[in-house]
Design a protein around this motif. Structure first.
Motif, PDB file in Angstrom:
ATOM      1  N   PRO A 121       0.830  -1.215   0.000  1.00  0.00           N
ATOM      2  CA  PRO A 121       0.000   0.000   0.000  1.00  0.00           C
ATOM      3  C   PRO A 121       0.864   1.266   0.000  1.00  0.00           C
ATOM      4  CG  PRO A 121      -0.719  -1.525   1.713  1.00  0.00           C
ATOM      5  CD  PRO A 121       0.562  -2.071   1.159  1.00  0.00           C
ATOM      6  N   LEU A 122       0.286   2.358  -0.459  1.00  0.00           N
ATOM      7  CA  LEU A 122       0.983   3.643  -0.465  1.00  0.00           C
ATOM      8  C   LEU A 122       1.003   4.241   0.936  1.00  0.00           C
ATOM      9  CD1 LEU A 122      -0.615   5.183  -3.680  1.00  0.00           C
ATOM     10  CD2 LEU A 122       1.586   4.000  -3.462  1.00  0.00           C
ATOM     11  N   THR A 123       2.072   4.964   1.253  1.00  0.00           N
ATOM     12  CA  THR A 123       2.121   5.676   2.534  1.00  0.00           C
ATOM     13  C   THR A 123       2.217   7.184   2.253  1.00  0.00           C
ATOM     14  OG1 THR A 123       4.523   5.449   2.683  1.00  0.00           O
ATOM     15  CG2 THR A 123       3.207   3.723   3.712  1.00  0.00           C
ATOM     16  N   PHE A 124       3.408   7.651   1.862  1.00  0.00           N
ATOM     17  CA  PHE A 124       3.609   9.083   1.609  1.00  0.00           C
ATOM     18  C   PHE A 124       2.819   9.585   0.396  1.00  0.00           C
ATOM     19  CE2 PHE A 124       7.632   7.459   3.351  1.00  0.00           C
ATOM     20  CZ  PHE A 124       7.753   8.256   4.470  1.00  0.00           C
ATOM     21  N   GLU A 125       2.532   8.691  -0.537  1.00  0.00           N
ATOM     22  CA  GLU A 125       2.096   9.115  -1.875  1.00  0.00           C
ATOM     23  C   GLU A 125       0.602   8.943  -2.133  1.00  0.00           C
ATOM     24  OE1 GLU A 125       4.799   6.663  -4.086  1.00  0.00           O
ATOM     25  OE2 GLU A 125       6.022   8.420  -4.548  1.00  0.00           O
ATOM     26  N   LYS A 126      -0.181   8.704  -1.084  1.00  0.00           N
ATOM     27  CA  LYS A 126      -1.623   8.552  -1.297  1.00  0.00           C
ATOM     28  C   LYS A 126      -2.195   9.780  -1.989  1.00  0.00           C
ATOM     29  CE  LYS A 126      -2.563   5.509   2.519  1.00  0.00           C
ATOM     30  NZ  LYS A 126      -2.971   5.417   3.923  1.00  0.00           N
ATOM     31  N   GLY A 127      -2.871   9.572  -3.111  1.00  0.00           N
ATOM     32  CA  GLY A 127      -3.460  10.687  -3.846  1.00  0.00           C
ATOM     33  C   GLY A 127      -2.461  11.421  -4.726  1.00  0.00           C
ATOM     34  N   LEU A 128      -1.200  11.003  -4.685  1.00  0.00           N
ATOM     35  CA  LEU A 128      -0.145  11.694  -5.451  1.00  0.00           C
ATOM     36  C   LEU A 128       0.407  10.828  -6.581  1.00  0.00           C
ATOM     37  CD1 LEU A 128       1.831  13.437  -2.557  1.00  0.00           C
ATOM     38  CD2 LEU A 128       0.163  14.466  -4.101  1.00  0.00           C
ATOM     39  N   VAL A 129       0.012   9.571  -6.618  1.00  0.00           N
ATOM     40  CA  VAL A 129       0.415   8.665  -7.700  1.00  0.00           C
ATOM     41  C   VAL A 129      -0.737   7.686  -7.931  1.00  0.00           C
ATOM     42  CG1 VAL A 129       2.894   8.725  -7.109  1.00  0.00           C
ATOM     43  CG2 VAL A 129       1.411   6.944  -6.136  1.00  0.00           C
ATOM     44  N   TRP A 130      -0.675   7.004  -9.078  1.00  0.00           N
ATOM     45  CA  TRP A 130      -1.581   5.882  -9.334  1.00  0.00           C
ATOM     46  C   TRP A 130      -0.816   4.633  -8.943  1.00  0.00           C
ATOM     47  CZ3 TRP A 130      -2.861   3.663 -14.852  1.00  0.00           C
ATOM     48  CH2 TRP A 130      -3.837   2.675 -14.743  1.00  0.00           C
ATOM     49  N   GLN A 131      -1.389   3.857  -8.030  1.00  0.00           N
ATOM     50  CA  GLN A 131      -0.732   2.618  -7.653  1.00  0.00           C
ATOM     51  C   GLN A 131      -1.211   1.494  -8.551  1.00  0.00           C
ATOM     52  OE1 GLN A 131      -1.618   1.008  -3.808  1.00  0.00           O
ATOM     53  NE2 GLN A 131       0.190  -0.296  -3.831  1.00  0.00           N
ATOM     54  N   VAL A 132      -0.272   0.829  -9.202  1.00  0.00           N
ATOM     55  CA  VAL A 132      -0.577  -0.348 -10.028  1.00  0.00           C
ATOM     56  C   VAL A 132       0.188  -1.516  -9.431  1.00  0.00           C
ATOM     57  CG1 VAL A 132      -0.426  -1.389 -12.314  1.00  0.00           C
ATOM     58  CG2 VAL A 132      -0.939   1.061 -12.095  1.00  0.00           C
ATOM     59  N   SER A 133      -0.539  -2.522  -8.955  1.00  0.00           N
ATOM     60  CA  SER A 133       0.092  -3.650  -8.253  1.00  0.00           C
ATOM     61  C   SER A 133       0.764  -4.604  -9.225  1.00  0.00           C
ATOM     62  CB  SER A 133      -0.952  -4.411  -7.438  1.00  0.00           C
ATOM     63  OG  SER A 133      -1.547  -3.573  -6.492  1.00  0.00           O
ATOM     64  N   GLN A 134       0.103  -4.851 -10.353  1.00  0.00           N
ATOM     65  CA  GLN A 134       0.626  -5.808 -11.333  1.00  0.00           C
ATOM     66  C   GLN A 134       1.875  -5.238 -12.003  1.00  0.00           C
ATOM     67  OE1 GLN A 134      -2.490  -7.055 -14.001  1.00  0.00           O
ATOM     68  NE2 GLN A 134      -1.006  -7.927 -15.450  1.00  0.00           N
ATOM     69  N   HIS A 135       2.886  -6.066 -12.226  1.00  0.00           N
ATOM     70  CA  HIS A 135       4.123  -5.572 -12.845  1.00  0.00           C
ATOM     71  C   HIS A 135       3.853  -4.986 -14.221  1.00  0.00           C
ATOM     72  CE1 HIS A 135       8.315  -5.113 -13.840  1.00  0.00           C
ATOM     73  NE2 HIS A 135       8.049  -5.664 -15.004  1.00  0.00           N
ATOM     74  N   LEU A 136       4.416  -3.822 -14.483  1.00  0.00           N
ATOM     75  CA  LEU A 136       4.255  -3.143 -15.766  1.00  0.00           C
ATOM     76  C   LEU A 136       5.505  -3.331 -16.617  1.00  0.00           C
ATOM     77  CD1 LEU A 136       2.680   0.233 -14.564  1.00  0.00           C
ATOM     78  CD2 LEU A 136       1.500  -1.630 -15.749  1.00  0.00           C
ATOM     79  N   ASP A 137       5.317  -3.784 -17.844  1.00  0.00           N
ATOM     80  CA  ASP A 137       6.420  -3.880 -18.805  1.00  0.00           C
ATOM     81  C   ASP A 137       6.573  -2.487 -19.426  1.00  0.00           C
ATOM     82  OD1 ASP A 137       8.014  -4.147 -21.040  1.00  0.00           O
ATOM     83  OD2 ASP A 137       7.119  -6.040 -21.673  1.00  0.00           O
TER      84      ASP A 137
END
Lengths: 246, 246
Positions: A121-137
């Motif tokens: 989960p995000l800590t510092f960056e909540k609302g400041l990035v899009w979190q994508v759990s699945q690995h991105l190529d």
């Protein structure tokens, strides 16, 4: 009247976007209210771009015409004092000629879209990035992004609420860069359609997740059909980076 | 019993620090409560370092002994689910031998202290950096920092509440690095005294502001006298970066 140009940094989380609205706080309203508090004047700000609710600004450019005699430095300091505790800061303030316009004189706009690619989960960056759990190529994402660079009909990547006269735009650059778990997508163009960056990023993420092939991105663009949009990325990761003036 | 080691990221803003306290939320308590929710067990966590209220962690190391049979991955996922919405995330979880101790086996600790050196108010970084408006001469700060590197009696830079048996510590590195308006101070040692990093940073800032000369830093260190401390920097900018184990 003096035309003052402002460079504005803002955290978009508490705002309904840049543009003044009847319901809910906006960045424009926060600054216009501060100008009123400092000068007693009701000033309308014009900005290089409009950002949606939750979108951030690193260096938005805007201007307003003010009658009160103040140096740019004193005006900036006074506005920053009145803006507290809103997360809006005037970084620079200059006097510009009357024919300079933050929106109409702008010849280039750049955005960055930030993804944190991890399971935790995000800590510092909540609302400041899009979190994508699945690995991105990100190599595949960058390859697909190059299909969008150039002059195209971007209807597929355009919001239903877009007010632009034409969907044909020239995308100057779209680069996908990974630094450990941080993925940044840098976009630059003379102008963008409403939701264009978020729509392009959403589809790039599908490529990164292997749910779309690189060719699927080209097909979606060529279709010029909004129903072919794969995914619209959330506002959280989007930052207006800079406006260019020639 | 299995000894699980955790790598923990946390935003210190809402916490009274790492260590469990009678009054107020702490990071240790948040994780121990999550472990209890997942396993039904009352587990005491041991951490590589203790951080004060408002101090952050990028990769704190801690361990706890758990009877319930779980893989590290399942335990991490379950803890992260229970930790929401607290800004605490378990980044890694591994099984360690019973004689491995997050605190006593630790052979090196590193911190970074972040300063934003600008006049404009903070937006994204409120509570996450120390804002210094006056220009900092970071070359002078780095030069002064080198006087602190090595084995010294750090009494001047030690909190009155410090429980360490000796004020003699060996500081392995103290580097001051500027990147535009961001100033980072990187500190590494086997162990630190309570408030040592914040106290060193506060005095370095005085050097950067030209209120202290580089020689004043050397004099303050040699005095080994807490009344010679120039300034204790606020917790906002301090991050526990990493713990080393050999």
């Amino acid at each position: 009247m003096t035309r003052f140009a402002f460079t504005v940094e803002f955290d978009g989380r508490p705002f309904m976007g840049w543009q003044r609205q009847a319901h809910g706080p906006t960045v424009q309203q926060a600054i216009e209210d501060a100008i009123h508090a400092v000068t007693g004047e009701t000033v309308t700000l014009h900005a290089a771009g409009r950002t949606d609710a939750g979108v951030h600004g690193l260096a938005m450019r805007a201007h307003g015409d003010i009658a009160k005699d103040m140096t740019p430095f004193r005006l900036m300091e006074a506005l920053n004092a009145h803006l507290r505790p809103a997360p809006v800061a005037i970084l620079h303030c200059t006097v510009m000629p009357d024919d300079w316009h933050a929106r109409f004189s702008c010849t280039g706009r750049s955005y960055v879209y930030r993804i944190t690619n991890r399971r935790a989960p995000l800590t510092f960056e909540k609302g400041l990035v899009w979190q994508v759990s699945q690995h991105l190529d990100t190599d595949a994402m960058h390859e697909a992004a190059q299909l969008l660079v150039g002059k195209h009909d971007f209807t597929t990547f355009r919001s239903a609420h877009c007010q632009s006269a034409s969907a044909v735009k020239t995308l100057s650059a779209l680069d996908v860069v990974r630094d450990s778990e941080q993925v940044a997508i840098h976009a630059r163009a003379r102008s963008f359609l409403h939701h264009q960056v978020r729509s392009m990023v959403g589809c790039l993420a599908l490529v990164g997740m292997k749910r779309w092939s690189v060719a699927d991105m080209g097909d979606a663009l060529e279709a010029a059909d909004r129903s072919r949009l794969g995914l619209n990325a959330p506002p959280d990761g989007l930052y207006f980076v800079a406006a260019e003036y020639r």
